[in-house]
Scaffold this motif. Structure first.
Motif, mmCIF file in Angstrom:
data_model
loop_
_atom_site.group_PDB
_atom_site.id
_atom_site.type_symbol
_atom_site.label_atom_id
_atom_site.label_comp_id
_atom_site.label_asym_id
_atom_site.label_seq_id
_atom_site.Cartn_x
_atom_site.Cartn_y
_atom_site.Cartn_z
ATOM 1 N N ALA A 18 0.784 -1.090 0.093
ATOM 2 C CA ALA A 18 0.057 0.019 0.113
ATOM 3 C C ALA A 18 0.953 1.255 -0.120
ATOM 4 C CB ALA A 18 -0.996 0.013 1.289
ATOM 5 N N VAL A 19 1.990 1.106 0.775
ATOM 6 C CA VAL A 19 2.692 2.380 0.958
ATOM 7 C C VAL A 19 3.574 2.577 -0.433
ATOM 8 C CG1 VAL A 19 4.872 3.284 1.782
ATOM 9 C CG2 VAL A 19 3.118 2.394 3.363
ATOM 10 N N LEU A 20 4.089 1.694 -1.229
ATOM 11 C CA LEU A 20 4.509 1.633 -2.318
ATOM 12 C C LEU A 20 3.665 1.883 -3.666
ATOM 13 C CD1 LEU A 20 7.633 -0.825 -1.711
ATOM 14 C CD2 LEU A 20 7.826 1.767 -2.004
ATOM 15 N N PHE A 21 2.438 1.727 -3.212
ATOM 16 C CA PHE A 21 1.514 1.971 -4.622
ATOM 17 C C PHE A 21 1.322 3.251 -5.196
ATOM 18 C CE2 PHE A 21 -2.798 2.970 -6.207
ATOM 19 C CZ PHE A 21 -2.715 2.034 -7.184
ATOM 20 N N LEU A 22 1.639 4.072 -4.495
ATOM 21 C CA LEU A 22 1.387 5.722 -5.057
ATOM 22 C C LEU A 22 2.570 5.966 -5.933
ATOM 23 C CD1 LEU A 22 -0.040 8.218 -5.425
ATOM 24 C CD2 LEU A 22 1.091 9.105 -3.262
ATOM 25 N N PRO A 23 3.997 5.715 -5.385
ATOM 26 C CA PRO A 23 5.103 5.943 -6.020
ATOM 27 C C PRO A 23 5.045 5.369 -7.408
ATOM 28 C CG PRO A 23 5.594 5.840 -3.829
ATOM 29 C CD PRO A 23 4.380 5.256 -3.902
ATOM 30 N N GLY A 53 7.851 9.987 -8.523
ATOM 31 C CA GLY A 53 7.652 8.721 -7.989
ATOM 32 C C GLY A 53 9.002 8.019 -7.526
ATOM 33 N N LEU A 54 9.982 8.505 -8.177
ATOM 34 C CA LEU A 54 11.341 7.999 -8.002
ATOM 35 C C LEU A 54 11.835 8.597 -6.594
ATOM 36 C CD1 LEU A 54 13.432 7.847 -11.227
ATOM 37 C CD2 LEU A 54 13.104 5.928 -9.684
ATOM 38 N N LEU A 55 11.516 9.913 -6.362
ATOM 39 C CA LEU A 55 11.854 10.446 -4.973
ATOM 40 C C LEU A 55 11.133 10.136 -4.005
ATOM 41 C CD1 LEU A 55 12.293 14.356 -6.451
ATOM 42 C CD2 LEU A 55 14.134 12.630 -6.047
ATOM 43 N N ILE A 105 12.741 8.003 -0.482
ATOM 44 C CA ILE A 105 12.303 8.326 0.786
ATOM 45 C C ILE A 105 11.951 7.007 1.628
ATOM 46 C CG2 ILE A 105 10.885 9.853 2.392
ATOM 47 C CD1 ILE A 105 10.958 12.062 0.235
ATOM 48 N N ILE A 106 10.909 6.510 1.086
ATOM 49 C CA ILE A 106 10.351 5.296 1.574
ATOM 50 C C ILE A 106 11.530 4.096 2.076
ATOM 51 C CG2 ILE A 106 8.759 3.350 1.231
ATOM 52 C CD1 ILE A 106 7.066 5.490 -0.084
ATOM 53 N N SER A 107 12.321 4.132 0.937
ATOM 54 C CA SER A 107 13.084 2.931 0.970
ATOM 55 C C SER A 107 14.679 3.455 1.974
ATOM 56 C CB SER A 107 14.148 2.774 -0.234
ATOM 57 O OG SER A 107 13.035 2.281 -1.309
ATOM 58 N N THR A 108 14.720 4.573 2.026
ATOM 59 C CA THR A 108 15.692 5.266 2.999
ATOM 60 C C THR A 108 15.140 4.591 4.525
ATOM 61 O OG1 THR A 108 16.473 6.897 1.656
ATOM 62 C CG2 THR A 108 17.135 7.043 4.043
ATOM 63 N N ILE A 109 14.026 5.212 4.755
ATOM 64 C CA ILE A 109 13.260 4.910 6.334
ATOM 65 C C ILE A 109 13.342 3.439 6.285
ATOM 66 C CG2 ILE A 109 11.086 4.926 7.365
ATOM 67 C CD1 ILE A 109 10.517 7.706 5.811
ATOM 68 N N PHE A 154 16.272 1.712 -3.873
ATOM 69 C CA PHE A 154 17.085 2.836 -3.509
ATOM 70 C C PHE A 154 18.190 3.235 -4.497
ATOM 71 C CE2 PHE A 154 20.434 4.885 -0.949
ATOM 72 C CZ PHE A 154 19.910 6.238 -0.592
ATOM 73 N N ILE A 155 18.708 2.492 -5.026
ATOM 74 C CA ILE A 155 19.691 2.738 -5.922
ATOM 75 C C ILE A 155 19.442 3.924 -7.017
ATOM 76 C CG2 ILE A 155 21.609 1.908 -7.536
ATOM 77 C CD1 ILE A 155 21.546 -0.602 -5.735
ATOM 78 N N PRO A 156 18.152 3.474 -7.877
ATOM 79 C CA PRO A 156 18.040 4.481 -8.881
ATOM 80 C C PRO A 156 17.348 5.824 -8.313
ATOM 81 C CG PRO A 156 16.564 2.597 -9.305
ATOM 82 C CD PRO A 156 17.725 2.376 -7.977
ATOM 83 N N SER A 157 16.703 5.686 -7.297
ATOM 84 C CA SER A 157 16.242 7.118 -6.679
ATOM 85 C C SER A 157 17.378 7.896 -6.174
ATOM 86 C CB SER A 157 15.273 6.608 -5.462
ATOM 87 O OG SER A 157 15.880 5.913 -4.453
ATOM 88 N N PHE A 158 18.515 7.325 -5.657
ATOM 89 C CA PHE A 158 19.811 7.809 -5.170
ATOM 90 C C PHE A 158 20.286 8.813 -6.228
ATOM 91 C CE2 PHE A 158 24.227 7.785 -3.734
ATOM 92 C CZ PHE A 158 23.939 8.744 -2.736
#
Length: 106
Positions: free
Chosen positions: A12-17, A43-45, A49-53, A85-89
């Motif tokens: 559910a958290v990753l659905f929106l991005p 979406g990537l950003l 953030i979600i992956s970092t948390i 996290f890698i592509p978003s970083f």
């Protein structure tokens, strides 16, 4: 299914991005004028953030209980979020002007 609700929360958290990225990619393919690339970046950003948390949460659990005492759920989702996290970083580095991604890959 001990972790059924935790997996549903992750989905559910990753659905929106992911929805934003897919919608932006479809807009780019259809050559829309309303800047669909902004959806992809947003979406990537957000995914970053979600992956970092989640990565920080895993490191905290790892420090408290050790690798052998962690359940397989946490290990799998750590690898999953590390891959996300890698592509978003790379996008974060490009937005802040630290790395020119085009010269980095070509």
């Amino acid at each position: 299914m001990k972790y059924r609700y935790k997996i549903l929360i992750q989905v559910a958290v990753l659905f929106l991005p992911f929805w934003l990225m897919i919608e932006g990619i479809i807009g780019l393919i259809n050559k829309e004028l309303f800047h669909p690339d902004a959806f992809v970046l947003l979406g990537l950003l957000t995914t970053g953030i979600i992956s970092t948390i989640n990565i920080l949460n895993f490191i905290n659990r790892l420090r408290n209980s050790g690798w052998r005492n962690l359940d397989i759920y946490y290990k799998i989702f750590f690898c999953f979020h590390l891959i996300l996290f890698i592509p978003s970083f790379m996008v974060w580095l490009h937005i802040f002007g630290i790395v020119n991604v085009y010269k980095f890959f070509w």
